[in-house]
Design a protein around this motif. Sequence first.
Motif, PDB file in Angstrom:
ATOM      1  N   SER A 172       0.906  -1.221   0.101  1.00 54.09           N
ATOM      2  CA  SER A 172      -0.097   0.131   0.156  1.00 54.09           C
ATOM      3  C   SER A 172       0.819   1.341  -0.022  1.00 54.09           C
ATOM      4  N   GLU A 173       1.923   1.110   0.769  1.00 56.05           N
ATOM      5  CA  GLU A 173       2.976   2.434   0.874  1.00 56.05           C
ATOM      6  C   GLU A 173       3.486   2.592  -0.754  1.00 56.05           C
ATOM      7  N   SER A 174       3.889   1.669  -1.142  1.00 59.01           N
ATOM      8  CA  SER A 174       4.329   1.895  -2.413  1.00 59.01           C
ATOM      9  C   SER A 174       3.467   2.519  -3.585  1.00 59.01           C
ATOM     10  N   VAL A 175       2.304   1.816  -3.512  1.00 63.62           N
ATOM     11  CA  VAL A 175       1.217   2.345  -4.623  1.00 63.62           C
ATOM     12  C   VAL A 175       0.794   3.707  -4.176  1.00 63.62           C
ATOM     13  N   LEU A 176       0.809   4.178  -3.056  1.00 64.98           N
ATOM     14  CA  LEU A 176       0.212   5.569  -2.633  1.00 64.98           C
ATOM     15  C   LEU A 176       1.597   6.417  -3.177  1.00 64.98           C
ATOM     16  N   ILE A 177       2.647   5.974  -2.940  1.00 65.10           N
ATOM     17  CA  ILE A 177       3.769   6.978  -3.284  1.00 65.10           C
ATOM     18  C   ILE A 177       3.745   7.005  -4.735  1.00 65.10           C
ATOM     19  N   TYR A 178       3.380   6.108  -5.443  1.00 61.48           N
ATOM     20  CA  TYR A 178       3.426   6.133  -6.948  1.00 61.48           C
ATOM     21  C   TYR A 178       2.107   6.937  -7.519  1.00 61.48           C
ATOM     22  N   ALA A 179       1.221   6.739  -6.911  1.00 59.23           N
ATOM     23  CA  ALA A 179      -0.005   7.442  -7.303  1.00 59.23           C
ATOM     24  C   ALA A 179       0.093   9.179  -7.176  1.00 59.23           C
ATOM     25  N   LEU A 180       0.770   9.472  -5.970  1.00 56.28           N
ATOM     26  CA  LEU A 180       0.973  10.993  -5.672  1.00 56.28           C
ATOM     27  C   LEU A 180       2.062  11.194  -6.917  1.00 56.28           C
ATOM     28  N   GLY A 181       3.015  10.391  -7.259  1.00 56.26           N
ATOM     29  CA  GLY A 181       3.849  10.839  -8.018  1.00 56.26           C
ATOM     30  C   GLY A 181       3.209  11.011  -9.486  1.00 56.26           C
ATOM     31  N   LEU A 182       2.372  10.088  -9.820  1.00 62.26           N
ATOM     32  CA  LEU A 182       1.876  10.172 -11.177  1.00 62.26           C
ATOM     33  C   LEU A 182       1.260  11.235 -11.321  1.00 62.26           C
ATOM     34  N   LEU A 190      -0.281  16.070 -14.424  1.00 61.26           N
ATOM     35  CA  LEU A 190      -0.246  17.608 -14.848  1.00 61.26           C
ATOM     36  C   LEU A 190       0.405  18.009 -15.985  1.00 61.26           C
ATOM     37  N   PRO A 191       1.335  17.139 -16.602  1.00 61.34           N
ATOM     38  CA  PRO A 191       1.741  17.287 -17.980  1.00 61.34           C
ATOM     39  C   PRO A 191       0.945  17.103 -18.879  1.00 61.34           C
ATOM     40  N   TYR A 192      -0.057  16.000 -18.694  1.00 63.29           N
ATOM     41  CA  TYR A 192      -1.234  15.871 -19.588  1.00 63.29           C
ATOM     42  C   TYR A 192      -1.917  17.170 -19.722  1.00 63.29           C
ATOM     43  N   PHE A 193      -2.582  17.621 -18.654  1.00 58.09           N
ATOM     44  CA  PHE A 193      -3.567  18.879 -18.735  1.00 58.09           C
ATOM     45  C   PHE A 193      -2.825  20.345 -19.201  1.00 58.09           C
ATOM     46  N   VAL A 194      -1.375  20.127 -19.040  1.00 62.14           N
ATOM     47  CA  VAL A 194      -0.576  21.237 -19.604  1.00 62.14           C
ATOM     48  C   VAL A 194      -0.681  21.226 -21.027  1.00 62.14           C
ATOM     49  N   LEU A 195      -0.357  20.093 -21.834  1.00 62.14           N
ATOM     50  CA  LEU A 195      -0.285  19.772 -23.159  1.00 62.14           C
ATOM     51  C   LEU A 195      -1.413  19.652 -24.017  1.00 62.14           C
ATOM     52  N   VAL A 196      -2.278  18.722 -23.403  1.00 64.73           N
ATOM     53  CA  VAL A 196      -3.533  18.425 -24.318  1.00 64.73           C
ATOM     54  C   VAL A 196      -4.462  19.453 -24.534  1.00 64.73           C
ATOM     55  N   PRO A 197      -5.114  20.223 -23.644  1.00 62.56           N
ATOM     56  CA  PRO A 197      -5.911  20.995 -23.916  1.00 62.56           C
ATOM     57  C   PRO A 197      -5.574  22.158 -24.825  1.00 62.56           C
ATOM     58  N   THR A 198      -6.428  22.581 -25.818  1.00 63.07           N
ATOM     59  CA  THR A 198      -6.154  23.549 -26.879  1.00 63.07           C
ATOM     60  C   THR A 198      -6.867  24.837 -26.701  1.00 63.07           C
ATOM     61  N   PHE A 199      -6.329  25.757 -26.953  1.00 66.99           N
ATOM     62  CA  PHE A 199      -6.696  27.227 -26.816  1.00 66.99           C
ATOM     63  C   PHE A 199      -6.620  27.961 -27.773  1.00 66.99           C
ATOM     64  N   ASN A 200      -7.730  29.088 -27.976  1.00 69.90           N
ATOM     65  CA  ASN A 200      -7.637  29.795 -29.245  1.00 69.90           C
ATOM     66  C   ASN A 200      -6.828  31.112 -28.836  1.00 69.90           C
ATOM     67  N   ILE A 201      -5.715  31.177 -29.309  1.00 69.04           N
ATOM     68  CA  ILE A 201      -4.773  32.545 -29.097  1.00 69.04           C
ATOM     69  C   ILE A 201      -4.550  33.133 -30.362  1.00 69.04           C
ATOM     70  N   LYS A 202      -4.768  34.405 -30.121  1.00 70.43           N
ATOM     71  CA  LYS A 202      -4.649  35.372 -31.305  1.00 70.43           C
ATOM     72  C   LYS A 202      -3.113  35.900 -31.399  1.00 70.43           C
ATOM     73  N   LEU A 256       6.600  23.820 -18.990  1.00 66.61           N
ATOM     74  CA  LEU A 256       6.018  23.246 -17.698  1.00 66.61           C
ATOM     75  C   LEU A 256       5.785  21.601 -17.653  1.00 66.61           C
ATOM     76  N   ALA A 257       5.602  21.293 -18.687  1.00 63.81           N
ATOM     77  CA  ALA A 257       5.509  19.692 -18.993  1.00 63.81           C
ATOM     78  C   ALA A 257       6.844  19.037 -18.773  1.00 63.81           C
ATOM     79  N   TYR A 258       7.700  19.767 -19.310  1.00 61.44           N
ATOM     80  CA  TYR A 258       9.235  18.980 -18.849  1.00 61.44           C
ATOM     81  C   TYR A 258       9.403  19.002 -17.534  1.00 61.44           C
ATOM     82  N   LEU A 259       9.271  20.309 -16.911  1.00 60.27           N
ATOM     83  CA  LEU A 259       9.474  20.406 -15.484  1.00 60.27           C
ATOM     84  C   LEU A 259       8.617  19.397 -14.523  1.00 60.27           C
ATOM     85  N   PHE A 260       7.226  19.473 -14.846  1.00 62.10           N
ATOM     86  CA  PHE A 260       6.400  18.496 -13.861  1.00 62.10           C
ATOM     87  C   PHE A 260       6.790  17.067 -14.214  1.00 62.10           C
ATOM     88  N   SER A 261       7.214  16.658 -15.260  1.00 58.17           N
ATOM     89  CA  SER A 261       7.434  15.337 -15.538  1.00 58.17           C
ATOM     90  C   SER A 261       8.757  14.842 -14.870  1.00 58.17           C
TER      91      SER A 261
END
Length: 280
Positions: free
Chosen positions: A196-206, A212-224, A239-244
């Motif tokens: 349980s301890e290992s799984v919890l640590i990995y879940a927090l790290g995940l 976080l990198p997924y939500f940084v890279l995947v959403p699209t924005f309309n930028i002028k 940001l994706a690099y730093l988080f990962s």
Amino acid sequence: MSTIKLFLNTIKTTITNVGALLIFAIIYAILLATFFRFIWIREATLWQVLFTYAFMILIPAEFFIFQAAIIDRVRDQKFRWRAIMIDAVKFFVATIPILLLGWLLYYLLNKIALRFPAPAVPLLPVTQGPPKTQPLHWPSLLFATFRFVLLGVALPLAAIHVWIAIAGGELRSLFAGGAKAFLKRIGSAVARAFASESVLIYALGLIIFFVLPYFVLVPTFNIKGNKTEFLVFVLRLVLAYLFSFFGWVVTVGALTKSGTETAPAMSVAIAQPAEAEAAA
């Protein structure tokens, strides 16, 4: 020490140790640069083909050096590059059976999934209004979840704990005591991987190195504006690099601390052959 406190303490020590963090960042940046260069290269000339094969060797080498540097830095509180190189080779050897087992389980999952195909969607006449949503095919969702758990959780957790178990000592100490002792060490490491301890640590790290990198890279924005769009794109990559990067370093570091605290005898047993030989 509680699991969450251990994880938070690892974050604190990782941030405060700027020198080690910088070395990790350099290795990780080299790994990513080699990987993307391998993807973008075109096999048109002899030199490009040679570079392709060279990168096929460099990428796993850099990957395992990165893992060995994190684990050995946590264990020894310093960088011993000779030991890191030896551990990188040991990690590579020990990861092969894990990958083969993962491939076998993934193959079996796909074979079983073929017995539960998604129903064919009938062609309905075009009607006014929004299209009707198709019913959820639960077997497909279930097997997709199994694949994610296998490839994204089980195999990485097992591999990390095997790396922690065999880190330290000379290369020949990997099989010290014979095949039975080696398999016993690996079995104990895999068993701890799903505690349980290992799984919890990995879940927090995940959350840090994947979600976080997924939500940084995947959403699209309309930028002028092209310049603004380019700057936002670069910022998202950084940001994706730093988080990962940071999330993975913290996760492996916390798992190493947890594994060292729960099974110190194993680490001592692995290092004993090399120490005894040095004393002789």
